[in-house]
Design an enzyme around this catalytic site. Structure first.
Site, PDB file in Angstrom:
ATOM      1  N   GLU A   3     -18.245  -7.651  -2.817  1.00 46.41           N
ATOM      2  CA  GLU A   3     -16.868  -8.141  -2.806  1.00 46.41           C
ATOM      3  C   GLU A   3     -16.767  -9.567  -3.358  1.00 46.41           C
ATOM      4  O   GLU A   3     -15.849  -9.871  -4.106  1.00 46.41           O
ATOM      5  CB  GLU A   3     -16.303  -8.085  -1.388  1.00 46.41           C
ATOM      6  N   GLU A  56       0.828  -1.214   0.000  1.00 46.93           N
ATOM      7  CA  GLU A  56       0.000   0.000   0.000  1.00 46.93           C
ATOM      8  C   GLU A  56       0.862   1.264   0.000  1.00 46.93           C
ATOM      9  O   GLU A  56       0.520   2.259  -0.650  1.00 46.93           O
ATOM     10  CB  GLU A  56      -0.939   0.001   1.213  1.00 46.93           C
ATOM     11  N   GLU A  74     -12.455  -0.736  -9.998  1.00 45.52           N
ATOM     12  CA  GLU A  74     -11.998  -1.619 -11.071  1.00 45.52           C
ATOM     13  C   GLU A  74     -12.979  -1.718 -12.239  1.00 45.52           C
ATOM     14  O   GLU A  74     -12.573  -1.722 -13.414  1.00 45.52           O
ATOM     15  CB  GLU A  74     -11.710  -3.019 -10.505  1.00 45.52           C
ATOM     16  N   ASP A  89      -4.566  -9.836  -8.805  1.00 44.85           N
ATOM     17  CA  ASP A  89      -4.907  -8.943  -9.906  1.00 44.85           C
ATOM     18  C   ASP A  89      -3.791  -8.023 -10.384  1.00 44.85           C
ATOM     19  O   ASP A  89      -3.441  -7.999 -11.567  1.00 44.85           O
ATOM     20  CB  ASP A  89      -6.145  -8.111  -9.539  1.00 44.85           C
ATOM     21  N   THR A 117      -1.509   0.932 -10.325  1.00 44.76           N
ATOM     22  CA  THR A 117      -2.742   0.259  -9.912  1.00 44.76           C
ATOM     23  C   THR A 117      -3.593   1.104  -8.971  1.00 44.76           C
ATOM     24  O   THR A 117      -4.702   0.713  -8.628  1.00 44.76           O
ATOM     25  CB  THR A 117      -2.428  -1.117  -9.270  1.00 44.76           C
TER      26      THR A 117
END
EC number: 3.2.1.-
Length: 511
Positions: free
Chosen positions: A310, A75, A331, A216, A433
């Site tokens: 989710e 993160e 996304e 991902d 991302t």
């Protein structure tokens, strides 16, 4: 939408990381970086707000990274380092005064380098795949687990490659590539990977393969890293993965499920909201029909709930118990943006409008926008993650602002003059991302400058090392390219070539 969320964060939550929209206060989540501010700065640039960008640009130079706290390596990289680098590269466009050696120097670049050095010890493992946590003072905690998810180990190349190309120090790109390729080396005989791995032994500890949760952005960085850093071998890897995913994970109707990474046997009929990035990736590699089929399937989920849970069980046709939340994820919107850019299909505009209307009607509060605890009854949560400002709103805005500078296709560029000559900026952008855009031309600008300046002088302790010179030279003159790739090399390495055009060329080569 953006200003209601952003102004609410400033009023009620700053300097904490995130806003709690129901209680109208703030709290720290990912390291006390004033994270929502760092994540939002390049969205301010997207909207053309020069004044606020300049104010925030100055504020975030004072981030305290010398605190005795444990932070997420993943993160911290995608949100903070990515945000700092993007803001650094957008400074000149936003009329922030820059020095004569920009974009190869600058205060936010210095801060990004310092923070990257804080998390570098995480990569000191037997496999090169990093630990999940570091302490900003002491390094890797003594009791840190050896288990990390695939995405957590393979999502560094955009940021670390950018650091290396801007500074001339190859260490960042080298460790990111090592981790990425280490994961590739652990794939099964049928070219699938698990979603959690032991970073010391290289053994998979979770054997389910999926395109989404836990995996991902590893796939995403193979594709984007190939373009940003001219690494065709990464595109080759993703091509192999796509074939295996189609064979073992696809249900034949646009959905992808979980499967055992060794046997290819389908294990769980689950859709995860993070899967929704995949149509965007398929768009980037030229698989437009597949991208459209999958995106349309996923949008039926949005239409059913007015949001996206989710996890959803495709057999039971219901949300997975305990995973019914919608945390304002980007996304699905990201994929719509990529596919609309590629096709100009107006149907996609209506999809984006669906999403905008739902967020406005279901998630808006007097103090910003909040996540949903349950998509079935739209019960409100009390969290507005920083990615709502960085990604969700940015991608929505870009879908409708077709003339935005971030859509640059190489037709126009900004000439930038350095002591070593001129280069071209804003030819095209690659998003990390967390949706932080990286200017491809800026990387070429610095790399070219380093080569021109250092090849004319004797290499000693005050100049680049031989290793650095070899890396810099190879970054522009990659002689390992072969076959059809080599024939097209001059086209692939043109800094003024648009992002989409480069993917088109790769697609022609790979097929």
């Amino acid at each position: 939408m953006f200003y209601h969320a952003y102004d609410s964060y400033l009023k009620y939550a700053y300097p904490y990381d995130e806003l709690r929209p129901l209680t109208c206060d703030g709290y720290d989540t990912w390291g006390s970086y004033s994270l929502s501010l760092v994540d939002a700065i390049d969205t301010l640039a997207t909207l053309g707000n020069n004044t606020e960008f300049a104010r925030v640009y100055t504020l975030i130079q004072n981030l305290d990274i010398e605190r005795d706290i444990n932070v997420s390596v993943f993160e911290t990289n995608i949100r903070v380092i990515g945000g700092l680098l993007s803001a650094h590269l957008l400074a000149k466009r936003m009329n922030v005064p820059v020095n004569a050696t920009w974009p190869c120097t600058g205060p936010l670049l210095d801060l990004a380098v310092a923070l990257a050095n804080k998390i570098l010890p995480a990569f000191d493992t037997a496999t090169g795949i990093p630990y999940g946590t570091v302490n900003l003072v002491w390094g890797v905690p003594v009791d840190e687990t050896n288990i990390t998810c695939t995405a957590g180990g393979g999502t560094f190349l955009i940021e670390f490659g950018t650091l290396s190309r801007l500074t001339g120090d190859p260490v960042y790109e080298r460790v990111a590539l090592r981790a990425l390729k280490s994961l590739w080396s652990k794939r099964s005989a049928i070219n699938l990977i698990g979603n959690h791995i032991n970073i010391q032994t290289g053994a998979w500890t979770a054997n389910d393969c999926t395109i989404g949760s836990g995996v991902d952005s590893y796939f995403e960085y193979l594709v984007k890293g190939a373009i940003l850093l001219r690494q065709p071998d990464l595109m080759d890897m993703m091509s192999v993965y796509i074939k295996a995913i189609d064979k073992h994970l696809s249900d034949g109707s646009g959905w992808f499920v979980f499967a055992n990474y060794e046997q290819g046997r389908k294990t769980m009929p689950l859709f995860a909201s993070l899967d929704a990035f995949y149509p965007g990736l398929l768009t980037l590699v030229g698989e437009l029909d597949r991208a459209r089929e999958t995106l349309y399937a996923y949008h039926t989920m949005w239409r059913k709930f007015g949001s996206m849970p989710e996890f959803y069980n495709l057999v039971q046709q219901d949300c997975m118990q305990g995973r019914e939340a919608y945390p304002l994820r980007p996304e699905h919107i990201e994929s719509i943006m990529y596919l609309y850019k590629a096709t100009k299909d107006d149907t996609l505009l209506f999809m984006a409008a669906d999403i905008f209307d739902a967020i406005e009607s279901c998630c808006k509060t007097s103090c910003g926008y909040t996540s949903l605890k349950n998509v079935k009854d739209h019960q409100l949560d009390n969290r507005m993650e920083s990615f709502f400002l960085a990604e969700t709103i940015k991608y929505l805005y870009l879908i409708f602002d077709e003339e935005n500078f971030l859509h640059s296709n190489g037709e126009y560029a900004t000439e930038h003059y350095t002591s070593s000559g001129s280069c071209f900026l804003e030819t095209s952008f690659v998003y990390n991302t967390e949706a932080h855009p990286i200017d491809i031309g800026a990387l070429d600008c610095c790399t070219s400058s380093f080569i021109k300046e250092k090849t004319s002088t004797k290499v000693d302790e005050n100049t680049l090392t031989k290793e650095q010179m070899r890396w810099l030279r190879d970054s522009l003159l990659n002689e390992e390219l072969n076959g059809a790739i080599k024939k097209n090399f001059s086209t692939l390495t043109c800094s003024a070539l648009a992002y989409e055009q480069r993917f088109s060329i790769y697609g022609e080569i790979l097929t």
